[in-house]
Design an enzyme around this catalytic site. Structure first.
Site, mmCIF file in Angstrom:
data_model
loop_
_atom_site.group_PDB
_atom_site.id
_atom_site.type_symbol
_atom_site.label_atom_id
_atom_site.label_comp_id
_atom_site.label_asym_id
_atom_site.label_seq_id
_atom_site.Cartn_x
_atom_site.Cartn_y
_atom_site.Cartn_z
ATOM 1 N N TYR A 154 3.366 8.821 10.387
ATOM 2 C CA TYR A 154 4.149 9.826 9.754
ATOM 3 C C TYR A 154 3.229 11.247 10.267
ATOM 4 O O TYR A 154 3.556 12.543 9.315
ATOM 5 C CB TYR A 154 3.818 10.338 8.413
ATOM 6 C CG TYR A 154 5.108 9.332 7.213
ATOM 7 C CD1 TYR A 154 4.824 7.866 8.291
ATOM 8 C CD2 TYR A 154 5.982 9.489 6.407
ATOM 9 C CE1 TYR A 154 5.588 7.003 7.066
ATOM 10 C CE2 TYR A 154 6.816 8.547 6.154
ATOM 11 C CZ TYR A 154 6.452 7.352 6.787
ATOM 12 O OH TYR A 154 7.787 6.495 5.616
ATOM 13 N N LYS A 221 -1.770 -4.138 8.042
ATOM 14 C CA LYS A 221 -1.712 -4.749 9.356
ATOM 15 C C LYS A 221 -1.746 -4.960 9.588
ATOM 16 O O LYS A 221 -2.172 -4.467 11.284
ATOM 17 C CB LYS A 221 0.126 -4.458 10.339
ATOM 18 C CG LYS A 221 0.954 -5.419 10.376
ATOM 19 C CD LYS A 221 1.357 -6.445 9.902
ATOM 20 C CE LYS A 221 2.032 -7.564 11.170
ATOM 21 N NZ LYS A 221 2.675 -8.428 10.306
ATOM 22 N N ASP A 275 3.148 -8.075 5.365
ATOM 23 C CA ASP A 275 4.196 -8.403 5.034
ATOM 24 C C ASP A 275 4.348 -9.411 4.478
ATOM 25 O O ASP A 275 5.091 -9.611 3.334
ATOM 26 C CB ASP A 275 4.471 -9.305 7.024
ATOM 27 C CG ASP A 275 3.603 -9.956 7.672
ATOM 28 O OD1 ASP A 275 2.455 -9.475 7.456
ATOM 29 O OD2 ASP A 275 3.692 -10.805 8.581
ATOM 30 N N ASP A 299 5.346 3.415 1.824
ATOM 31 C CA ASP A 299 6.909 4.186 1.652
ATOM 32 C C ASP A 299 7.732 2.708 1.229
ATOM 33 O O ASP A 299 8.597 2.683 1.108
ATOM 34 C CB ASP A 299 7.210 4.527 3.073
ATOM 35 C CG ASP A 299 8.050 5.816 3.239
ATOM 36 O OD1 ASP A 299 9.101 5.781 1.889
ATOM 37 O OD2 ASP A 299 8.550 6.007 4.080
#
Ligand code: NAD
Length: 409
Positions: A154, A221, A275, A299
């Site tokens: 972002y 992640k 995930d 988000d």
């Protein structure tokens, strides 16, 4: 004698607020459904304050411009005056702002968060009884997402495929670092820093301790993006241990699996790969409480969690920095409902509740939460909920606000 002159909120050292009884609070109406849900929210906030404090307390609302309305009136999407007014008044509230995809201006929402250094996007997700949910036990969902708001993909550092800049970066990668990237690739940069991670995670851990939540989960992640997301995890554990010492327990060190083993006054720090976290919040929501995560994961995860408790129309949020805060709904401007007085204002109303709590006006905040719950229990809901709740009465956005106002005690 109470002064009824509008006054500014001031922020002291370590974020302590001095809130007068008559604060001035800037608002941004927002695009799309913004004007409808803002009008509804303002009415509810004013009525709740009147009902809780009589003449003693009152907010003077100060309109500031951003988004389409700002562009129409000033030729700028985010005027400097808006940023200055929010800084000067410490707390502000906003409706959603439209961002075109793949062209034109960058997100005004993202710019606002970055320019004001509102580094923590705080999104509580809690079930309101009676709201339709795809979950069998939505009441088990009670989480607060702390999403890092200033970095990650972002940051807005990206270049179009075949642009001079993208090709220069591709050349640099090849010539200086020996990395091959296909010539016609678009390039995006994902910066993540230790200071930005540490302040976000510190705020999340403090929140968990203040509100007696038993765990903070670092969602990342890092198995794939080792030096960005993996570092987020490492820096997160580091700051939790350094700043909160005896108050934190590390899950992997203690073999702690279940939240009921956590001693009072302590918080377990754990981490999960992003995930698999999406699976966890569906299958074992009761095992997760405060979540601290980088920008993009946060988000996605906060929208998914909002769906678990009834959809985006129900999900409030706040963007908080060390000097000021902007409260806003999790959802966007839902253009298909613009100007129809049809959208669900609960998300923005509950963002207003978060703002009242931030000001320390907890009686008015509680009264609104109870009145929203009462309206829903009586089957008075807006279109998005009514179509999933047989036997309820569909109200317009403004009518729903009125129903809430009538149920304030
Ligand atoms: P959105 O959240 O605006 O809407 C997605 C869908 O969710 C809508 O079509 C509608 O069915 C439902 N929905 C959302 N809010 C609702 C409400 N209050 N009541 C009833 N139903 C509601 O997402 P989008 O369509 O992807 O985005 C529209 C615009 O909003 C885009 O320009 C996007 O960039 C922007 N956006 C802004 C913010 C923000 O201001 N913070 C956040 C997200 C998206």
């Amino acid at each position: 004698m109470v002064s009824h002159e509008p006054q500014r909120i001031t922020a002291g050292a370590q974020g302590t607020l001095q809130v007068p009884d008559t604060p001035v609070i800037p608002f941004i109406e927002g695009d799309g459904i913004g004007p409808d849900i803002w009008a509804a929210t303002q009415g509810v906030l004013d009525a709740a304050i009147r009902s809780a404090y009589g003449d003693q307390r009152r907010i003077t609302w100060l309109e500031v411009l951003a988004g389409e309305k700002a562009y129409r009136e000033t030729g700028e999407w985010l005027p400097e005056g808006t940023l200055q007014a929010i800084k000067d008044h410490v707390a502000a509230i906003k409706g959603p702002l439209t961002t075109p995809v793949g062209k034109g201006i960058r997100s005004v929402n993202v710019a606002l968060r970055q320019r004001l250094d509102l580094y923590a996007c705080v999104r509580p997700i809690q079930y309101i009884s009676g709201v339709p949910s795809p979950m069998r036990h939505p009441e088990r969902v009670n989480m607060v997402v702390f999403r890092e708001n200033t970095e990650d993909v972002y940051a807005g550092i990206e270049w179009e495929a075949q642009s001079r800049e993208a090709e220069a970066v591709i050349d640099f990668l090849k010539d200086r670092l020996g990395v091959e990237v296909a010539r016609d690739s678009a390039i995006g940069i994902k910066p993540m820093s230790r200071p930005a991670t540490r302040r976000l995670v510190a705020r999340a851990v403090q929140y968990a301790l203040d509100h007696n939540f038993p765990s903070v989960t670092l969602v990342h992640k890092g198995n794939i993006m080792k030096y960005t997301e993996g570092a987020f995890m490492k820096w997160g554990y580091e700051v939790a241990c350094e700043m909160f010492g005896d108050f934190v327990l590390i899950e992997s060190e203690r073999g702690l699996e279940r939240e009921d083993k956590v001693p009072q006054g302590k918080v377990v720090i754990k981490d999960r790969i992003a995930d698999m976290m999406f699976q966890q919040v569906l299958l074992r929501p009761e095992a997760y409480h405060v979540i601290a995560t980088p920008n993009l994961n946060g988000d996605y995860l906060s929208d998914a969690l909002a769906a678990q408790v009834g959809g985006l129309g129900m999900a409030p949020g706040a963007n908080i920095g060390d000097h000021c805060a902007v409260f806003e709904a999790t959802h966007g401007s839902a253009p298909k409902y613009a100007g129809q007085d049809k959208a669900n204002p609960i998300s923005l109303i509950l963002s207003g509740v978060m703002m009242l709590e931030y000001l320390g006006w907890s009686e008015a905040a509680l009264a609104i939460k109870q009145a929203v719950q009462k309206s829903i229990s009586e089957g008075l809901v807006t279109h998005d909920l009514a179509r999933q709740m047989p036997g309820t009465r569909e109200l317009r956005c403004s009518e729903f606000a009125q129903a809430v106002i009538e149920r304030l005690t």
